[in-house]
Motif scaffolding. Structure first.
Motif, PDB file in Angstrom:
ATOM      1  N   LEU A  73       0.788  -1.165  -0.160  1.00 28.64           N
ATOM      2  CA  LEU A  73      -0.101  -0.071   0.064  1.00 28.64           C
ATOM      3  C   LEU A  73       1.057   1.301  -0.059  1.00 28.64           C
ATOM      4  N   LYS A  74       1.923   1.112   0.311  1.00 35.91           N
ATOM      5  CA  LYS A  74       2.889   2.308   0.276  1.00 35.91           C
ATOM      6  C   LYS A  74       3.016   3.067  -1.176  1.00 35.91           C
ATOM      7  N   GLY A  75       2.626   4.221  -1.055  1.00 33.46           N
ATOM      8  CA  GLY A  75       2.399   5.178  -2.237  1.00 33.46           C
ATOM      9  C   GLY A  75       1.268   5.052  -2.960  1.00 33.46           C
ATOM     10  N   GLY A 109       4.471  -7.472  15.882  1.00 32.05           N
ATOM     11  CA  GLY A 109       5.429  -6.403  16.255  1.00 32.05           C
ATOM     12  C   GLY A 109       5.847  -6.038  14.831  1.00 32.05           C
ATOM     13  N   GLU A 110       6.247  -7.043  13.880  1.00 37.15           N
ATOM     14  CA  GLU A 110       6.375  -6.455  12.574  1.00 37.15           C
ATOM     15  C   GLU A 110       5.491  -5.758  11.807  1.00 37.15           C
ATOM     16  N   VAL A 111       4.437  -6.213  11.894  1.00 38.04           N
ATOM     17  CA  VAL A 111       3.132  -5.520  11.446  1.00 38.04           C
ATOM     18  C   VAL A 111       3.102  -4.033  11.633  1.00 38.04           C
ATOM     19  N   LEU A 112       3.141  -3.857  13.143  1.00 39.87           N
ATOM     20  CA  LEU A 112       3.131  -2.550  13.536  1.00 39.87           C
ATOM     21  C   LEU A 112       4.338  -1.825  13.251  1.00 39.87           C
ATOM     22  N   GLY A 113       5.274  -2.297  12.974  1.00 38.24           N
ATOM     23  CA  GLY A 113       6.612  -1.752  12.268  1.00 38.24           C
ATOM     24  C   GLY A 113       6.270  -1.082  10.881  1.00 38.24           C
ATOM     25  N   SER A 114       5.508  -1.985  10.335  1.00 36.07           N
ATOM     26  CA  SER A 114       5.214  -1.755   8.682  1.00 36.07           C
ATOM     27  C   SER A 114       4.000  -0.641   8.817  1.00 36.07           C
ATOM     28  N   LEU A 115       3.368  -0.680   9.734  1.00 35.39           N
ATOM     29  CA  LEU A 115       2.174   0.519   9.995  1.00 35.39           C
ATOM     30  C   LEU A 115       2.940   1.949  10.070  1.00 35.39           C
ATOM     31  N   CYS A 116       3.916   1.744  10.825  1.00 33.48           N
ATOM     32  CA  CYS A 116       4.912   3.019  11.216  1.00 33.48           C
ATOM     33  C   CYS A 116       5.537   3.634   9.798  1.00 33.48           C
ATOM     34  N   LEU A 118       4.524   2.959   7.036  1.00 28.96           N
ATOM     35  CA  LEU A 118       3.566   3.457   5.796  1.00 28.96           C
ATOM     36  C   LEU A 118       2.738   4.692   6.310  1.00 28.96           C
ATOM     37  N   ARG A 119       2.332   4.793   7.606  1.00 31.69           N
ATOM     38  CA  ARG A 119       1.582   5.818   7.961  1.00 31.69           C
ATOM     39  C   ARG A 119       2.344   6.936   8.796  1.00 31.69           C
ATOM     40  N   GLY A 120       3.628   6.661   9.417  1.00 33.61           N
ATOM     41  CA  GLY A 120       4.368   7.616   9.974  1.00 33.61           C
ATOM     42  C   GLY A 120       4.413   7.432  11.461  1.00 33.61           C
ATOM     43  N   PRO A 121       4.671   8.476  12.134  1.00 37.06           N
ATOM     44  CA  PRO A 121       4.614   8.391  13.861  1.00 37.06           C
ATOM     45  C   PRO A 121       3.861   8.287  14.485  1.00 37.06           C
ATOM     46  N   GLN A 122       2.514   8.744  13.672  1.00 34.50           N
ATOM     47  CA  GLN A 122       1.250   8.660  14.515  1.00 34.50           C
ATOM     48  C   GLN A 122       0.770   7.389  15.161  1.00 34.50           C
ATOM     49  N   ILE A 123       1.229   6.209  14.181  1.00 28.73           N
ATOM     50  CA  ILE A 123       1.066   4.889  14.650  1.00 28.73           C
ATOM     51  C   ILE A 123       1.596   4.625  15.930  1.00 28.73           C
ATOM     52  N   TYR A 124       2.899   5.079  16.153  1.00 25.93           N
ATOM     53  CA  TYR A 124       3.599   5.024  17.286  1.00 25.93           C
ATOM     54  C   TYR A 124       3.096   5.811  18.369  1.00 25.93           C
ATOM     55  N   SER A 125       2.618   6.997  18.018  1.00 23.24           N
ATOM     56  CA  SER A 125       1.914   7.751  19.128  1.00 23.24           C
ATOM     57  C   SER A 125       0.813   7.301  19.564  1.00 23.24           C
ATOM     58  N   GLU A 126       0.037   6.782  18.741  1.00 19.58           N
ATOM     59  CA  GLU A 126      -1.127   6.137  19.154  1.00 19.58           C
ATOM     60  C   GLU A 126      -1.164   4.711  20.168  1.00 19.58           C
ATOM     61  N   SER A 127       0.187   4.065  19.869  1.00 21.71           N
ATOM     62  CA  SER A 127       0.333   2.770  20.443  1.00 21.71           C
ATOM     63  C   SER A 127       1.296   2.995  21.762  1.00 21.71           C
ATOM     64  N   LYS A 128       1.829   3.948  22.071  1.00 27.64           N
ATOM     65  CA  LYS A 128       3.229   3.943  22.818  1.00 27.64           C
ATOM     66  C   LYS A 128       2.585   4.074  24.252  1.00 27.64           C
ATOM     67  N   ASP A 129       1.663   4.524  24.357  1.00 25.11           N
ATOM     68  CA  ASP A 129       1.307   4.475  26.166  1.00 25.11           C
ATOM     69  C   ASP A 129       0.967   2.836  26.450  1.00 25.11           C
ATOM     70  N   TYR A 130       0.244   2.299  25.569  1.00 27.24           N
ATOM     71  CA  TYR A 130      -0.078   0.768  26.012  1.00 27.24           C
ATOM     72  C   TYR A 130       1.299  -0.111  25.734  1.00 27.24           C
ATOM     73  N   LEU A 131       2.345   0.196  24.734  1.00 22.75           N
ATOM     74  CA  LEU A 131       3.485  -0.575  24.437  1.00 22.75           C
ATOM     75  C   LEU A 131       4.462  -0.397  25.673  1.00 22.75           C
ATOM     76  N   ASP A 199      12.316   1.580  13.813  1.00 20.68           N
ATOM     77  CA  ASP A 199      12.829   1.553  12.540  1.00 20.68           C
ATOM     78  C   ASP A 199      11.978   2.048  11.423  1.00 20.68           C
ATOM     79  N   GLY A 200      10.603   1.637  11.637  1.00 20.68           N
ATOM     80  CA  GLY A 200       9.607   2.090  10.668  1.00 20.68           C
ATOM     81  C   GLY A 200       9.571   3.507  10.806  1.00 20.68           C
ATOM     82  N   CYS A 201       9.677   4.159  12.039  1.00 20.76           N
ATOM     83  CA  CYS A 201       9.481   5.654  11.683  1.00 20.76           C
ATOM     84  C   CYS A 201      10.830   6.379  11.256  1.00 20.76           C
ATOM     85  N   GLY A 202      11.999   5.879  11.496  1.00 16.88           N
ATOM     86  CA  GLY A 202      13.052   6.307  11.078  1.00 16.88           C
ATOM     87  C   GLY A 202      13.438   7.590  11.848  1.00 16.88           C
TER      88      GLY A 202
END
Length: 677
Positions: A73-75, A109-116, A118-131, A199-202
């Motif tokens: 889905l990237k791009g 975890g790999e899927v979450l990395g791929s989501l980061c 694809l969609r940037g740091p917002q995925i981590y931002s939404e996940s970080k409290d739980y993680l 790694d996904g967020c870079g």
């Protein structure tokens, strides 16, 4: 094109190889299909993941498929169906981080990395409290919690790492063994998930690098379980990649003025960890960290803390750590290694000395090798002030319970005596007995090391030292006549406790010695015995046999023959070599003959061809006896000996001497040359 049904069959198969193959086929399929078909694939994957009756293998395949879809889905422009899929798969993967099956947790975890990605740091931002909370909650575990159903990919192991923020654990109680060896619930996989997301967020992850975040990460780096520490350093390596990425000269999270010194301190601990896997992970992170600074002055700020550790790891016994560290050293200091060692000599000396006291015998051995390097490779003016302290350290290591450490200490002492003869005189009286003890050690390489070290002593002090060594050589070579015909391998050993398998066969069937005892992995954590007992004072060492001392003397004579000033004295001793080799009434006589055959070419090189030819006939019987004996090592050594002597003396000269001595020997040599040209 393969049918989608066939891909599903592979993707949800019970065999991992089939699931991996299904993922690869799905990637190719997605490249040539419509968005409508992609929507149907997304629906199928979600159906499997949401179905409580799906086996873990099917869910694992569905997660692999989800990762392939996200990468594809990237791009692309996202429609509502795709956005819904991404939202649902995000939530499912967070839930899967606490699944009972380790492979599900890792795949999530790999899927979450791929989501980061694809969609940037917002995925981590939404996940970080739980993680982050998941990591905190699983940082400790109850030793009595044996009902834990979590599985781990970490194999059983024990842990004990150098103390900076953690306490060295020498106790052998059940609780500590449990903490060191058990899988740590979902802590490791949660850390891996964090690494994938970083790694996904870079470089977009940099805003999340805060004091609070680093404090939590540092707790994992000092965790009691080595698998957690290892994973923590890989996370730190990913952080270094993104934190130092400054395409537009923007904020560098790990610069000196920011978190640089904190990271450097943690890397120093990891580079000294007792476990090879943790050392390797921290070595990879240290290389990334130092090479991230293009300005060498910025990089050098961290050298006093990191270079001594990196330098020692160049001699570490584990191939991965040693080879990686050697390459890192070349890339970071380039041709300026000696200059930096001289510049920070105090840091190097103190670290090496501290590592000679490590519980891991491989670390102590590497430290001795590094101390030897200080004598032979570094500017003597820089090392001179530390000689007394280093020699005292080596004297302690000379009495170590591990023979590789004793061997390394012996070689290092020889180097110091040769490079610093004046400073070494004060310990010479203590060194001689230790050298002579190693010369008759039961380990062949230890005997050879002692011979080289004693040769260095003679080079440093000349005839005076030779007159001290000579009686030992004569007594050793003549003492072979007292060698028993049958040596009882274990009968003469002290029946008390011993270490490192010296009396393994004698004790294997003693149940009391193998019940409720401390567990070690490959001896890496075997503690150094106290001075009052154990092998450190040689109480439990196998007594030397006369043939072993004679074997050490053969090596010593060959080493001394390389000193030009001693040529005439060595020629006087040569007949004793022949006399010792003539005793063949004992089982190990082939070992002595093997050493003799290996050293005769060196003896020829040392005293010169003319003098050696005068003594050649003394050894022809010994060489050809070895050549025709059933012992492969002795036979091979004799064959190589003849080849080397032929090259040194000239083939015609050697053939003539052999034919004149015994024509049958010439036939044997020619036959050997045909078999081993």
């Amino acid at each position: 094109m393969e049918k989608l049904e066939d891909i599903y069959e592979l993707l949800f198969c019970a065999k991992k190889l089939d699931r991996d193959q299904g993922m690869n086929h799905l990637k190719k399929y997605l490249n040539d299909t419509s968005m409508e078909t992609i929507h149907s694939v997304q629906k199928m994957l979600l159906d499997v993941l949401n179905n409580p009756e799906s086996g873990w293998e099917s869910k694992h395949g569905a997660l692999l498929g989800a990762k392939a879809v996200i990468i594809h889905l990237k791009g692309h422009v996202f429609d509502d169906t795709v956005l819904t899929f991404l939202t649902v798969i995000h939530k499912l993967c967070l839930d899967f981080l606490t699944d009972n099956e380790v492979r599900i947790r890792l795949a999530a975890g790999e899927v979450l990395g791929s989501l980061c990605e694809l969609r940037g740091p917002q995925i981590y931002s939404e996940s970080k409290d739980y993680l982050i909370q998941l990591i905190k909650d699983n940082m400790e575990r109850d030793v009595m919690d044996t009902s834990d159903v979590f599985t781990s990919d970490a194999e059983s192991d024990s842990s004990d790492s150098p103390k900076q923020q953690r306490v060295r654990r020498l106790s052998s109680d059940a609780a500590q063994i449990f903490h060191d060896t058990a899988g740590w619930k979902c802590l490791e996989t949660s850390m891996k998930c964090l690494q994938f997301m970083v790694d996904g967020c870079g470089e977009n992850f940099k805003p999340f690098i805060t004091n609070e975040f680093l404090e939590l990460l540092f707790k994992t780096l000092s965790h009691t379980n080595r698998f957690v520490r290892e994973t923590g350093y890989y996370v730190l390596g990913s952080l270094v990649n993104c934190g130092t990425s400054c395409k537009d000269n923007s904020y560098n999270a790990f610069a000196v003025e920011n978190f640089g010194h904190q990271i450097s301190a943690q890397l120093g601990v990891g580079l000294s960890d007792n476990w090879s896997q943790v050392r390797l992970a921290s070595s990879e992170c240290a290389r990334k960290f130092l090479l991230s600074f293009e300005n060498e002055d910025e990089r050098e700020v961290f050298f006093p803390q990191l270079l001594p550790k990196m330098c020692l790891n160049r001699y570490y016994i584990a191939d991965g750590v040693r080879i990686y560290s050697q390459e890192s050293w070349r890339r970071i200091v380039k041709e300026n290694g000696r200059m930096f060692v001289k510049k920070y000599i105090n840091n190097f000396v103190q670290h090496y000395i501290s590592q000679t006291k490590a519980d891991n015998h491989a670390v102590r051995e590497a430290a001795c090798a590094c101390i030897a390097e200080l004598a032979s490779k570094v500017d003597q003016e820089a090392t001179k002030h530390h000689v007394a302290q280093l020699l005292q350290t080596l004297l302690d290591c000379f009495c170590d319970d591990s023979w590789p450490v004793r061997d390394a200490a012996c070689l290092a002492c020889g180097n110091f005596v040769l490079c610093f003869p004046n400073e070494s005189k004060v310990v010479l009286e203590k060194l001689y007995p230790l050298f002579f003890t190693n010369l008759k050690d039961g380990i062949p390489s230890v005997r050879q090391g002692a011979a080289g070290a004693l040769a260095n002593v003679v080079k440093a002090y000349g005839l005076e030292a030779y007159l001290t060594v000579k009686p030992q050589i004569i007594a050793g070579l003549k003492g072979i006549k007292d060698q028993p015909s049958e040596s009882e391998k274990y009968g003469r050993l002290d029946k008390g406790p011993a270490t490192f398998g010296v009396v393994k066969k004698l004790r294997d069937n003693d149940m009391e010695l193998h019940t409720n005892q401390q567990m070690y992995s490959c001896g890496s954590l075997a503690p150094k015995m106290g001075r009052g007992g154990g092998c450190s004072d040689h109480k439990f060492k196998k007594p030397s046999e006369p043939w072993e001392l004679a074997d050490g003397c053969v090596h010593l004579v060959a080493e001394l023959s390389q000193i030009n000033e001693l040529t005439s004295q060595i020629c006087e001793i040569i007949p004793l070599l022949h006399e010792a080799a003539n005793y063949r009434h004992y089982t190990h006589h082939v070992c002595l003959l093997e050493s003799l055959c290996k050293q005769l070419p060196n003896l020829c090189k040392g005293i010169g061809k003319q003098r050696f030819k005068q003594n050649l006939e003394l050894f022809l019987d010994d060489i050809f006896y070895s050549l025709t004996c059933e012992n492969i090592l002795a036979s091979s050594a004799a064959s190589q000996c003849l080849t080397l002597l032929s090259n040194m003396l000239g083939p015609n000269i050697l053939r003539a001497r052999i034919e004149n001595f015994n024509p049958r020997y010439l036939e044997l040599m020619e036959k050997d040359m045909i078999i081993n040209p």
